[in-house]
Design a protein around this motif. Structure first.
Motif, PDB file in Angstrom:
ATOM      1  N   GLU A  28     -20.108  36.852 -15.422  1.00  0.00           N
ATOM      2  CA  GLU A  28     -18.869  36.887 -15.157  1.00  0.00           C
ATOM      3  C   GLU A  28     -17.964  37.389 -16.527  1.00  0.00           C
ATOM      4  N   ALA A  29     -17.988  36.932 -17.391  1.00  0.00           N
ATOM      5  CA  ALA A  29     -17.452  36.907 -18.785  1.00  0.00           C
ATOM      6  C   ALA A  29     -17.376  38.468 -18.925  1.00  0.00           C
ATOM      7  N   VAL A  32     -15.462  40.643 -16.683  1.00  0.00           N
ATOM      8  CA  VAL A  32     -13.711  40.800 -17.077  1.00  0.00           C
ATOM      9  C   VAL A  32     -13.732  41.482 -18.382  1.00  0.00           C
ATOM     10  N   ALA A  52      -9.854  44.490 -20.937  1.00  0.00           N
ATOM     11  CA  ALA A  52      -9.169  43.453 -20.911  1.00  0.00           C
ATOM     12  C   ALA A  52      -8.021  42.998 -21.863  1.00  0.00           C
ATOM     13  N   THR A  69      -9.251  42.283 -26.903  1.00  0.00           N
ATOM     14  CA  THR A  69     -10.264  40.812 -26.945  1.00  0.00           C
ATOM     15  C   THR A  69     -10.675  40.329 -28.092  1.00  0.00           C
ATOM     16  N   GLU A  83      -4.597  34.943 -20.623  1.00  0.00           N
ATOM     17  CA  GLU A  83      -5.552  35.972 -20.009  1.00  0.00           C
ATOM     18  C   GLU A  83      -5.020  36.643 -18.853  1.00  0.00           C
ATOM     19  N   TRP A  85      -6.710  39.365 -17.477  1.00  0.00           N
ATOM     20  CA  TRP A  85      -7.800  40.079 -16.725  1.00  0.00           C
ATOM     21  C   TRP A  85      -7.989  41.681 -17.339  1.00  0.00           C
ATOM     22  N   THR A  86      -7.688  42.443 -16.288  1.00  0.00           N
ATOM     23  CA  THR A  86      -7.637  44.053 -16.901  1.00  0.00           C
ATOM     24  C   THR A  86      -6.451  44.557 -16.872  1.00  0.00           C
ATOM     25  N   ILE A 333     -11.425  49.026 -10.249  1.00  0.00           N
ATOM     26  CA  ILE A 333     -12.351  47.851 -10.985  1.00  0.00           C
ATOM     27  C   ILE A 333     -13.708  48.006 -10.887  1.00  0.00           C
ATOM     28  N   GLU A 337     -16.544  47.375 -13.585  1.00  0.00           N
ATOM     29  CA  GLU A 337     -17.724  46.529 -13.521  1.00  0.00           C
ATOM     30  C   GLU A 337     -19.026  46.838 -13.653  1.00  0.00           C
TER      31      GLU A 337
END
Length: 413
Positions: A28-29, A32, A52, A69, A83, A85-86, A333, A337
């Motif tokens: 999951e990390a 993101v 991110a 990041t 945070e 996200w993107t 997205i 991913e």
């Protein structure tokens, strides 16, 4: 009187379950962060298609800057970080003029400002039309939010501009001659049509992208495309409508698309997909009852970008509206991913290779010592757990004691 806790089963977690949970969290990390390990500032890569992004409210309380990041970890450790996200087409701001006397530790020399960056109220820690933070400290059960493809703000379902959290109802005129299962199957005698947010039977989203109520005004020309670009709900009728955003247009009614014909256009791609097809099944009558001042959000199907026209006139339309990126599949997205998963696989394979090379380079005696060390640790942990009072929590002192016992045994050997 029965013990109220009598039926409660003791919760235990196996090593396999624990490792699986850790792996899922790591995945999951990675999804993101796009596989970014946070070791290098992305500034030199320019305005990245997607990355991110984080906002530091300690350094920029006005929410007018974002950092990558690596900078969030190296330069802003211990700060109040949001945070985000993107974000698309973003360049790291860390240490530029917006940060005053603060300089980036990774790349100190940067332009005073990244003029192409876009910022919204997310950078202040506010989301949706309600302007609430996430997580919301005043809400016990946090609900998932939906990110708009265009403005990239996040929205609660109840604030999407629908008549309820689960469905939107609007008036529409329907071509009665349609024989296929479509909008006509949904209408009742009053002329109202019910359209649900596309979900499967388990409540999981079936749409790939979502466009909010405000941004649907910019993207209203998408109503000219076939119904296949819109996601349909597994819980609703079969088929879908050409336009579930509350705005109906015909290609002939959109001046941006009707000034020329395919015969006179200078084409970038194929013949215009909109003007080159005069089939009635791709034409929707603009209903007089519809209030065009109340647009509705759009829910777009998987691979919907494949259906977009790339002729010169349509590409110019996307450019004029400032949404040229919708024609870029790598902007999605899904692609972001996918890239993150590839980087993760490469990293895991590299780690396995390093471990194998390490063991292969060891001598026979060294390999035996490592295997014996692993066996000793396993036995020590097993002994500890057998003698430990399960009603008490395991402390750091207990862990240190396990390793001290191991060290003593190794000395005796």
């Amino acid at each position: 009187m029965a013990d109220p806790f009598e039926d409660e089963a003791e919760q235990t977690v196996s090593i396999h379950e624990y490792l699986k949970d850790v792996e899922e969290q790591e995945l999951e990390a990675d999804l993101v962060l796009g596989g970014d390990e946070g070791k290098k500032c992305t500034y030199d890569e320019g305005y990245m298609k997607r990355q991110a992004v984080f906002s530091c409210l300690t350094c920029t309380p006005d929410g007018n800057a974002g950092v990558c990041t690596a900078c969030s970890l190296s330069c802003h450790d211990g700060h109040e970080i949001v945070e985000l996200w993107t974000k698309r087409n973003f360049r790291c701001d860390c240490g530029n003029s917006k940060f005053g006397q603060f300089f980036c530790k990774l790349i100190p020399n940067k332009d005073t400002e990244n003029v192409e960056n876009s910022y919204n109220h997310n950078f202040k820690g506010s989301y949706c039309t309600c302007g609430r933070p996430y997580p919301d400290p005043d809400v016990e059960d946090q609900v998932e939010m939906m990110q708009c493809l265009v403005c990239e703000d996040w929205f609660h379902e109840e604030h999407l501009g629908l008549d309820s959290a689960d469905e939107m109802i609007f008036k529409a005129s329907i071509r009665k001659e349609r024989s296929e299962p479509s909008l006509a199957c949904w209408a009742n005698k009053s002329g109202y049509v019910t359209i649900k947010i596309p979900r499967d039977e388990d409540g999981e989203p079936l749409y790939e992208d979502f466009i909010c109520q405000s941004c649907s005004v910019i993207c209203n020309f998408l109503a000219n495309y076939p119904k296949t670009i819109y996601a349909s709900s597994a819980c609703g009728p079969s088929g879908n409508i050409e336009n579930n955003n509350g705005i109906y247009n015909s290609p002939k009614e959109d001046n941006a698309l009707t000034d020329t014909t395919p015969d006179t256009m200078s084409l970038v791609g194929a013949v215009c997909l909109l003007l080159g097809k005069e089939s009635e099944q791709n034409t929707v009558v603009n209903p007089p009852e519809l209030d065009r001042n109340k647009p509705k959000p759009m829910f777009l199907a998987k691979n919907w970008r494949d259906s977009l026209c790339t002729c010169e006139k349509c590409v110019n339309l996307f450019i004029q509206k400032g949404i040229r990126y919708l024609l870029d599949k790598e902007d999605s997205i899904v692609e972001y991913e996918k890239m993150a998963k590839q980087k993760r696989e490469e990293k895991l394979q590299q780690q396995e290779g390093v471990e194998c090379n390490f063991l292969n380079n060891l001598g026979h005696v060294q390999k035996i010592e490592i295997l014996n060390g692993i066996a000793d640790m396993k036995n020590e942990i097993h002994s500890f757990l057998e003698s430990f009072d399960s009603s008490k929590p395991i402390t750091s002192d207990d862990v240190h004691q396990v390793f001290e016992n191991l060290a003593k045994k190794r000395k005796r050997v």
